[in-house]
Design a protein around this motif. Structure first.
Motif, PDB file in Angstrom:
ATOM      1  N   GLU A 155       0.813  -1.135  -0.218  1.00 30.78           N
ATOM      2  CA  GLU A 155       0.116   0.074  -0.005  1.00 30.78           C
ATOM      3  C   GLU A 155       0.647   1.167   0.194  1.00 30.78           C
ATOM      4  O   GLU A 155       0.697   2.412  -0.515  1.00 30.78           O
ATOM      5  CB  GLU A 155      -0.861  -0.025   1.271  1.00 30.78           C
ATOM      6  N   ASP A 156       1.970   1.212   0.705  1.00 28.58           N
ATOM      7  CA  ASP A 156       2.852   2.285   0.472  1.00 28.58           C
ATOM      8  C   ASP A 156       3.426   2.644  -0.748  1.00 28.58           C
ATOM      9  O   ASP A 156       3.361   3.836  -1.200  1.00 28.58           O
ATOM     10  CB  ASP A 156       4.040   2.137   1.679  1.00 28.58           C
ATOM     11  N   TYR A 157       3.822   1.310  -1.587  1.00 23.96           N
ATOM     12  CA  TYR A 157       4.348   1.465  -2.694  1.00 23.96           C
ATOM     13  C   TYR A 157       3.344   2.126  -3.806  1.00 23.96           C
ATOM     14  O   TYR A 157       3.581   2.694  -4.466  1.00 23.96           O
ATOM     15  CB  TYR A 157       4.715   0.107  -2.982  1.00 23.96           C
ATOM     16  N   ARG A 158       2.028   1.634  -3.589  1.00 25.00           N
ATOM     17  CA  ARG A 158       1.043   2.389  -4.367  1.00 25.00           C
ATOM     18  C   ARG A 158       0.730   3.721  -4.200  1.00 25.00           C
ATOM     19  O   ARG A 158       0.554   4.409  -5.102  1.00 25.00           O
ATOM     20  CB  ARG A 158      -0.342   1.436  -3.992  1.00 25.00           C
ATOM     21  N   ASP A 159       0.732   4.287  -3.020  1.00 21.96           N
ATOM     22  CA  ASP A 159       0.643   5.703  -2.742  1.00 21.96           C
ATOM     23  C   ASP A 159       1.805   6.279  -3.325  1.00 21.96           C
ATOM     24  O   ASP A 159       1.916   7.487  -3.847  1.00 21.96           O
ATOM     25  CB  ASP A 159       0.487   5.725  -1.046  1.00 21.96           C
ATOM     26  N   PHE A 160       3.077   5.721  -3.158  1.00 16.54           N
ATOM     27  CA  PHE A 160       4.466   6.265  -3.628  1.00 16.54           C
ATOM     28  C   PHE A 160       4.247   6.388  -5.238  1.00 16.54           C
ATOM     29  O   PHE A 160       4.539   7.562  -5.953  1.00 16.54           O
ATOM     30  CB  PHE A 160       5.559   5.346  -3.441  1.00 16.54           C
ATOM     31  N   CYS A 161       3.702   5.538  -5.840  1.00 21.58           N
ATOM     32  CA  CYS A 161       3.543   5.406  -7.614  1.00 21.58           C
ATOM     33  C   CYS A 161       2.646   6.620  -7.851  1.00 21.58           C
ATOM     34  O   CYS A 161       2.677   7.341  -8.886  1.00 21.58           O
ATOM     35  CB  CYS A 161       2.901   4.255  -8.097  1.00 21.58           C
ATOM     36  N   ALA A 162       1.393   6.590  -7.018  1.00 24.47           N
ATOM     37  CA  ALA A 162       0.411   7.614  -7.259  1.00 24.47           C
ATOM     38  C   ALA A 162       1.134   9.148  -7.137  1.00 24.47           C
ATOM     39  O   ALA A 162       1.152  10.058  -8.052  1.00 24.47           O
ATOM     40  CB  ALA A 162      -0.799   7.640  -6.491  1.00 24.47           C
ATOM     41  N   TYR A 163       2.184   9.366  -5.970  1.00 22.87           N
ATOM     42  CA  TYR A 163       2.769  10.643  -5.722  1.00 22.87           C
ATOM     43  C   TYR A 163       3.493  10.834  -6.844  1.00 22.87           C
ATOM     44  O   TYR A 163       3.617  12.000  -7.270  1.00 22.87           O
ATOM     45  CB  TYR A 163       3.279  10.605  -4.559  1.00 22.87           C
ATOM     46  N   ARG A 164       4.524   9.982  -7.410  1.00 21.39           N
ATOM     47  CA  ARG A 164       5.293  10.180  -8.408  1.00 21.39           C
ATOM     48  C   ARG A 164       4.630  10.332  -9.590  1.00 21.39           C
ATOM     49  O   ARG A 164       5.268  11.302 -10.470  1.00 21.39           O
ATOM     50  CB  ARG A 164       6.009   8.931  -8.575  1.00 21.39           C
ATOM     51  N   GLU A 165       3.497   9.987  -9.816  1.00 24.19           N
ATOM     52  CA  GLU A 165       2.978  10.237 -11.383  1.00 24.19           C
ATOM     53  C   GLU A 165       2.386  11.701 -11.267  1.00 24.19           C
ATOM     54  O   GLU A 165       2.432  12.164 -12.387  1.00 24.19           O
ATOM     55  CB  GLU A 165       1.771   9.205 -11.829  1.00 24.19           C
ATOM     56  N   HIS A 172       5.843  14.359  -9.540  1.00 23.46           N
ATOM     57  CA  HIS A 172       7.118  14.416 -10.133  1.00 23.46           C
ATOM     58  C   HIS A 172       7.195  13.366 -10.970  1.00 23.46           C
ATOM     59  O   HIS A 172       7.964  12.381 -10.733  1.00 23.46           O
ATOM     60  CB  HIS A 172       8.165  14.313  -8.701  1.00 23.46           C
ATOM     61  N   PRO A 173       6.623  13.274 -12.113  1.00 24.25           N
ATOM     62  CA  PRO A 173       6.727  12.318 -13.192  1.00 24.25           C
ATOM     63  C   PRO A 173       7.882  11.999 -13.738  1.00 24.25           C
ATOM     64  O   PRO A 173       8.208  10.864 -14.385  1.00 24.25           O
ATOM     65  CB  PRO A 173       5.721  12.640 -14.377  1.00 24.25           C
ATOM     66  N   HIS A 174       8.984  13.191 -13.634  1.00 27.32           N
ATOM     67  CA  HIS A 174      10.324  12.843 -14.423  1.00 27.32           C
ATOM     68  C   HIS A 174      11.368  12.707 -13.304  1.00 27.32           C
ATOM     69  O   HIS A 174      12.531  12.655 -13.691  1.00 27.32           O
ATOM     70  CB  HIS A 174      10.380  14.148 -15.464  1.00 27.32           C
ATOM     71  N   ALA A 175      10.953  12.584 -12.056  1.00 31.92           N
ATOM     72  CA  ALA A 175      12.092  12.477 -11.041  1.00 31.92           C
ATOM     73  C   ALA A 175      12.426  11.020 -10.711  1.00 31.92           C
ATOM     74  O   ALA A 175      11.434  10.090 -11.040  1.00 31.92           O
ATOM     75  CB  ALA A 175      11.392  13.116  -9.875  1.00 31.92           C
TER      76      ALA A 175
END
Length: 209
Positions: free
Chosen positions: A148-158, A161-164
């Motif tokens: 669940e942390d990873y899913r939240d991280f992916c949503a945050y990144r997209e 910060h989509p290019h970070a």
């Protein structure tokens, strides 16, 4: 009584149901007590508090899946395999530093699922994946929090910060989530704070003269 655990989907497998009669296993699916014991040992190596796996429960679960319309049964399997693919992506993501204990357990889970000749051979239509999805289901609490942390991280990144990428991106995600928690805690404290001093029940804080 065991407390309920997270499951990979919102509809848990009816694995612990003891109400249905015990059907006979199909000849192609016949498994030995030793094989079931080895499977149960793996389940509990991944998640020690999981339900026990025995022949009766396995038979009932197989009968339940076999009695479903083919499309529904396929969905039961595919939904859990999809969650497994999310775990694979988590392991492979260079931006995510997976917790070592979770990684070690997940490696064992993937090794079992990737073995086509396991408790129930994968060549058996549909039921050949029953042990794989059951392992995912029973072991899921060992991975749920990080997943669940990873899913939240992916949503945050997209979104943000989509290019970070890299450790700085994850550190930024952690900082923002900690700031959100701190803000929430502050709001709770403000809500619970008493602005007027406490007085004895018999004493009024105001006096009319």
């Amino acid at each position: 009584m065991r407390m309920p655990h997270p499951t990979p989907t919102s509809q848990p497998l009816p694995f612990e149901s003891d109400r249905a009669p015990v059907p006979s296993l199909e000849p192609a699916m016949a498994v030995t007590p030793a094989a079931i014991a080895a499977f149960d040992a793996l389940v509990h190596e991944l998640h020690p508090d999981a339900a026990r796996v025995d022949a009766t429960r396995l038979q009932r679960l197989a009968a339940w899946l076999s009695a479903m319309p083919k499309e529904d049964a396929r969905a039961v399997v595919d939904q859990r395999l999809q969650r497994l693919q999310e775990l694979r992506a988590m392991l492979a993501d260079p931006d995510w530093d997976c917790e070592p204990g979770v990684r070690a357990r997940l490696d064992k889970l993937l090794a079992y699922v990737d073995d086509g000749d396991d408790l129930i051979p994968d060549r058996i239509p549909l039921l050949g994946l029953l042990d794989d999805v059951l392992l995912i289901e029973l072991a899921w609490p060992a991975f749920a929090e990080e997943a669940e942390d990873y899913r939240d991280f992916c949503a945050y990144r997209e979104l943000r910060h989509p290019h970070a990428n890299g450790a700085e991106l994850r550190a930024s995600w952690v900082r923002e989530r900690l700031d959100e928690i701190a803000l929430l805690q502050q709001r709770v404290r403000v809500h619970e704070h008493h602005y007027a001093p406490a007085f004895h029940a018999a004493q009024s804080p105001f006096r009319v003269t």
